[in-house]
Design a protein around this motif. Structure first.
Motif, mmCIF file in Angstrom:
data_model
loop_
_atom_site.group_PDB
_atom_site.id
_atom_site.type_symbol
_atom_site.label_atom_id
_atom_site.label_comp_id
_atom_site.label_asym_id
_atom_site.label_seq_id
_atom_site.Cartn_x
_atom_site.Cartn_y
_atom_site.Cartn_z
ATOM 1 N N ASP A 144 45.988 30.450 39.612
ATOM 2 C CA ASP A 144 46.049 29.078 40.094
ATOM 3 C C ASP A 144 47.506 28.626 40.117
ATOM 4 O O ASP A 144 48.336 29.119 39.341
ATOM 5 C CB ASP A 144 45.225 28.150 39.199
ATOM 6 N N LEU A 151 41.914 28.391 32.669
ATOM 7 C CA LEU A 151 40.916 28.424 33.735
ATOM 8 C C LEU A 151 39.526 28.593 33.133
ATOM 9 O O LEU A 151 39.347 29.288 32.133
ATOM 10 C CB LEU A 151 41.216 29.561 34.707
ATOM 11 N N ASP A 163 39.812 24.975 37.890
ATOM 12 C CA ASP A 163 41.089 24.662 37.258
ATOM 13 C C ASP A 163 41.025 23.304 36.570
ATOM 14 O O ASP A 163 39.987 22.633 36.573
ATOM 15 C CB ASP A 163 42.238 24.720 38.273
#
Length: 339
Positions: free
Chosen positions: A254, A262, A298
């Motif tokens: 991410d 995450l 996320d």
């Protein structure tokens, strides 16, 4: 004006003659002087009057006008744009020349006067750019390069003469992290809410303010990399096995969230991080292949998914070998609708 010399000549019949001269002096009994000029008075103008136009501030006027004078006025301005207490001040130097008597060699026929002109105004500039909050998305790196810009107009001050200042409060915590004196600049903003405050002043010292929030949100989905599959065995004592969604992922990436932060789940609900498999999931004897969807989420709530499979085995005879057992299907819910 001046002298006329007139000569008289007398001649008799014999040709004898005599002559004399007469001097005629022409003068102005009431000559044009300083006292005949009514100079424009010092003036303070309130509002947006065009002070550069003498029609608004006054011109010299003349009391003694006759055929013996021809006064003409001209002027030059010295402008002070920033003067405390007023918008600006003009020192206007008037020059009046009487072309009938002007003598550049001795300075006759020319007069000077300085008029003081001041302009005051109490109305501040008007913002023409929006002061509404804005929303921005981060799509690649974990920040967005945003160009801040503000515009305003003023009734009395040209746009080029407006004076600007700004302060940027990162994360809107009451601090002035970035300051400057322009009405346009670019800055990299990270995720969060940031406050920009503009101040614009006109030549009169009036100021207007504009403040709003920039809400920066991470809009980029994280990327999961699933394993090709996972083989697991039902526990002999319980006939079940618990599988964690993170067991089926090689890694996640991410732009803003650290890999360790995450979240992995079997659905879009991050709380669904694990799943229990039982004998009811085996429909083909001792093993079965179950397709699953693994979600990655996320810190901003963005998610994406990948597809993989679980090979579920009963190689320890945890499930009863009862005819028709595996053809029994059902789903039990409580009164509140929960499984």
């Amino acid at each position: 004006l001046g002298e006329i010399i007139r000569e008289f000549i007398a001649i008799d019949n014999g040709g004898l003659r005599d002559s004399c001269q007469q001097v005629i002096t022409v003068y102005d009994a009431d000559p044009f002087e300083w006292d005949d000029i009514v100079w424009p008075v010092d003036i303070v103008l309130d509002g947006c009057v065009d002070a550069a136009d003498p029609a608004a501030t006054g011109k010299p006027e003349y009391l003694n006008r006759d055929h013996c004078n021809l006064p003409v006025a001209t002027y030059e301005d010295l402008v002070f744009n920033f003067v405390e207490g007023v918008c600006y001040k003009i020192l206007r130097k008037w020059t009046v020349i009487d072309w009938c008597t002007y003598n550049p060699s001795n300075g006759d026929g020319i007069w000077y006067h300085t008029q003081v002109i001041k302009l005051i105004n109490s109305e501040g500039p008007d913002f023409t750019s929006s002061c509404e909050d804005r929303n921005l998305c981060i799509e690649s790196l974990c920040q967005v390069n945003y160009t801040f810009e503000a515009t305003a107009t003023d009734r009395c001050t040209p746009q080029s003469e407006l004076r600007w200042s700004y302060s940027l409060d990162l994360y809107d915590d009451g601090s002035e992290d970035v300051k400057g004196s322009r009405n346009r600049f670019t800055y990299g903003l990270k995720e969060g809410s940031h406050r920009i405050s503009w101040v614009v002043k006109d030549q009169c010292g009036n100021e207007s303010r504009c403040s709003y929030l920039i809400h920066v949100r991470d809009c980029k989905r994280p990327t999961p990399y699933c394993k090709d599959g996972l083989v697991t065995v039902l526990m002999q004592n319980s006939g079940s096995v618990t599988v964690w969604a993170s067991d089926l992922v090689i890694r996640g990436e991410d732009n803003c969230t650290d890999p360790a932060d995450l979240k992995y789940s079997f659905s879009a609900d991050v709380a669904h991080s694990s799943r229990e498999f039982t004998c009811m999931d085996i429909l083909n004897g001792k093993s079965d292949t179950i397709e699953v969807t693994i979600y990655i989420t996320d810190n901003a709530g963005n998610n994406d998914y990948c597809l993989t499979k679980i090979v579920l085995q009963d190689n320890q005879d945890a499930c009863p070998d009862v005819p028709g057992f595996f053809s029994l299907n059902g789903f039990i819910k409580g009164y509140n609708g929960n499984p």
